[in-house]
Scaffold this active site. Structure first.
Site, PDB file in Angstrom:
ATOM      1  N   PHE A 295       9.455  25.844 105.367  1.00  0.00           N
ATOM      2  CA  PHE A 295       9.715  24.380 105.463  1.00  0.00           C
ATOM      3  C   PHE A 295       9.491  24.003 106.842  1.00  0.00           C
ATOM      4  CE2 PHE A 295      13.810  24.285 102.513  1.00  0.00           C
ATOM      5  CZ  PHE A 295      12.964  24.203 101.452  1.00  0.00           C
ATOM      6  N   ARG A 296       8.581  24.726 107.509  1.00  0.00           N
ATOM      7  CA  ARG A 296       7.610  24.290 108.851  1.00  0.00           C
ATOM      8  C   ARG A 296       8.547  24.216 110.072  1.00  0.00           C
ATOM      9  NH1 ARG A 296       3.430  26.241 106.363  1.00  0.00           N
ATOM     10  NH2 ARG A 296       2.369  24.804 104.721  1.00  0.00           N
TER      11      ARG A 296
ATOM     12  N   ASP B  99       6.598  28.165  96.255  1.00  0.00           N
ATOM     13  CA  ASP B  99       5.744  28.620  97.261  1.00  0.00           C
ATOM     14  C   ASP B  99       5.671  27.318  98.105  1.00  0.00           C
ATOM     15  OD1 ASP B  99       4.293  29.854  99.214  1.00  0.00           O
ATOM     16  OD2 ASP B  99       2.492  30.051  98.136  1.00  0.00           O
TER      17      ASP B  99
ATOM     18  N   GLY C 291      -1.922  25.113 100.424  1.00  0.00           N
ATOM     19  CA  GLY C 291      -0.537  24.763 100.177  1.00  0.00           C
ATOM     20  C   GLY C 291      -0.214  23.324 100.095  1.00  0.00           C
TER      21      GLY C 291
END
Length: 447
Positions: free
Chosen positions: A64-65, A311, A330
């Site tokens: 989720f960065r 992912d 991603g």
């Protein structure tokens, strides 16, 4: 807290579909029966009208960065996308900025989630070549597990020292989740393609660079180490048919020491899709052949592979639109994982009961998550109501990821999520976010 009564649902739970009602009070399921009468005027009634009621998905691998990479995503934006997609619980990875490789930095992420997350949450602690002392401080009852990058890491999170690896495997009580790709093989393959193409390597070469051999070498090595040390190992995002034979279905999941996950993109796309999708389906490990996709599904259905995850790993379109060497791997998936799986159900590839097993029951068993993953009396009411006959098309205007795009853009799905409940609160209803989430930090039934 307002009670909720869901009536006339097809309840999917523990391998069965039964028609009935579910009563929720104070965040918990208190009754499941053929018919339940309203107990109080303060009860919210949802007429399911024979739609399907599922336990909320537990996604055991998301990125989720936050902190540090919030131009791509953050916990609030991506957890809302998760809720809209039927995921009520997530486990997030440690490769943020800074990386969650100390107790202090890990708890800072928990603090952010406590304030902003719409879904229940936990985080993986990150292992490095030099933080074993910190790993041993982690409380297994409060943290999902330990993430080890045995290939394709950011920062200093590639754990490639054999002695360090054996020490970690031998000493930690945490469940170890591993990204398995052999860096030596990948570097050799990449050098050969760079010599031929420079930086403009065709995207179709990605599964040849991050090859079957690279995956198998790393996975098999990690499994041998787990067998030698007795460690509890969970192999993330298995991407090849060959790797599936490393895992067993001879034991029930609760007794397995070595388990495996497959992700929705490896069950959906193949290497033929690089022609049209390009970098939008560039993941590590790579999407590979039709044979691999079919082999992964077979292993999922026969229980060699234990769970399905997303992912979810968003990047901006600007970042993804670079050439091969500069486009990051991603993509965003958490909003569309369940509806993609339901599309596979419509095509006769998997049953709804098996979807629930692999996305809710099994993650709860595997991670020993307390009171979640089932539609059971006494369990938290993390629930999703889905309409199996309400087609919709993925478009920019209905994509909730902060990055604003999806590899499923243009795809029409037959099913949609109509309601999502988190800890008994209706937080998503008919394409709108209803109440502020009552998301909670996960706890674990572990010694």
């Amino acid at each position: 807290m307002k009670s909720v009564l869901i009536k006339n649902a097809n309840i999917v739970n523990e391998g069965q579909i039964i028609k009935g009602d579910v009563l929720i009070e104070e965040g918990y399921i208190v009754e499941i029966a053929d018919s339940i009468s309203m107990k109080s005027a303060n009860t919210k009634i949802i007429d399911a009208d024979e739609r399907y009621l599922l336990p909320g998905m537990i996604d055991d691998q998301v990125h989720f960065r936050e902190p540090g990479l919030t131009h791509k995503a953050n916990i609030e934006s991506e957890s809302k996308a998760a809720i809209a997609g039927g995921t009520t619980t997530f486990i997030e990875m440690p490769n943020t900025v800074p990386q969650a490789t100390t107790i202090e930095l890990l708890e800072e992420k928990f603090d952010i989630a406590a304030k902003t997350s719409w879904a229940n949450y936990s985080f993986m602690f990150g292992g490095t070549n030099d933080n074993l002392d910190e790993i041993l401080k982690v409380d297994p009852k409060k943290v999902a597990g330990l993430k080890l990058f045995l290939g394709s890491s950011t920062g200093n999170m590639l754990v490639d020292d054999p002695k360090t690896l054996e020490n970690i495997f031998s000493k930690t009580k945490l469940l170890i989740s591993a990204h398995c790709e052999d860096e030596t093989t990948i570097k050799k393959n990449l050098a050969a393609y760079q010599e031929e193409y420079g930086d403009d390597i065709p995207m179709e070469c990605h599964p040849k660079i991050r090859s079957e051999e690279a995956c198998y070498l790393s996975s098999s090595r990690a499994i041998k180490l787990a067998e030698k040390t007795g460690a509890r190992l969970h192999v993330f995002h298995v991407s090849t048919e060959r790797e599936t034979h490393l895992f067993t279905n001879k034991k029930p999941l609760a007794k397995k020491k070595i388990t495996a996950e497959v992700c929705i993109h490896h069950l959906w796309f193949t290497d033929q899709d690089y022609k049209t999708k390009g970098s939008k389906i560039k993941w590590n490990p790579a999407v590979k052949t039709e044979k691999d996709r079919d082999g992964l599904l077979k292993a999922l259905l026969d229980d060699r592979i234990d769970v399905i995850a997303s992912d979810h790993a968003p990047h901006t379109l600007e970042e993804k639109n670079n050439n091969y060497m500069n486009a990051p791997s991603g993509g965003p998936l958490v909003q569309h994982t369940l509806v993609a799986l339901l599309e596979m159900y419509h095509k006769g590839k998997i049953s709804i009961e098996k979807i629930v097993e692999k996305t809710a029951h099994n993650p709860a068993i595997l991670f020993q998550i307390k009171e979640r993953g089932y539609i059971r009396k006494g369990y938290k009411a993390d629930l999703v109501l889905v309409d199996l006959n309400s087609p919709w098309t993925v478009k920019k205007e209905n994509i909730l990821y902060k990055c604003g795009w999806s590899p499923f853009e243009g795809t029409t799905f037959k099913s949609r999520v109509t309601h999502t409940l988190v800890n008994g609160t209706v937080v998503y209803e008919n394409n709108k976010f209803a109440n502020k989430s009552t998301a909670e930090r996960l706890t674990f039934d572990r010694e």
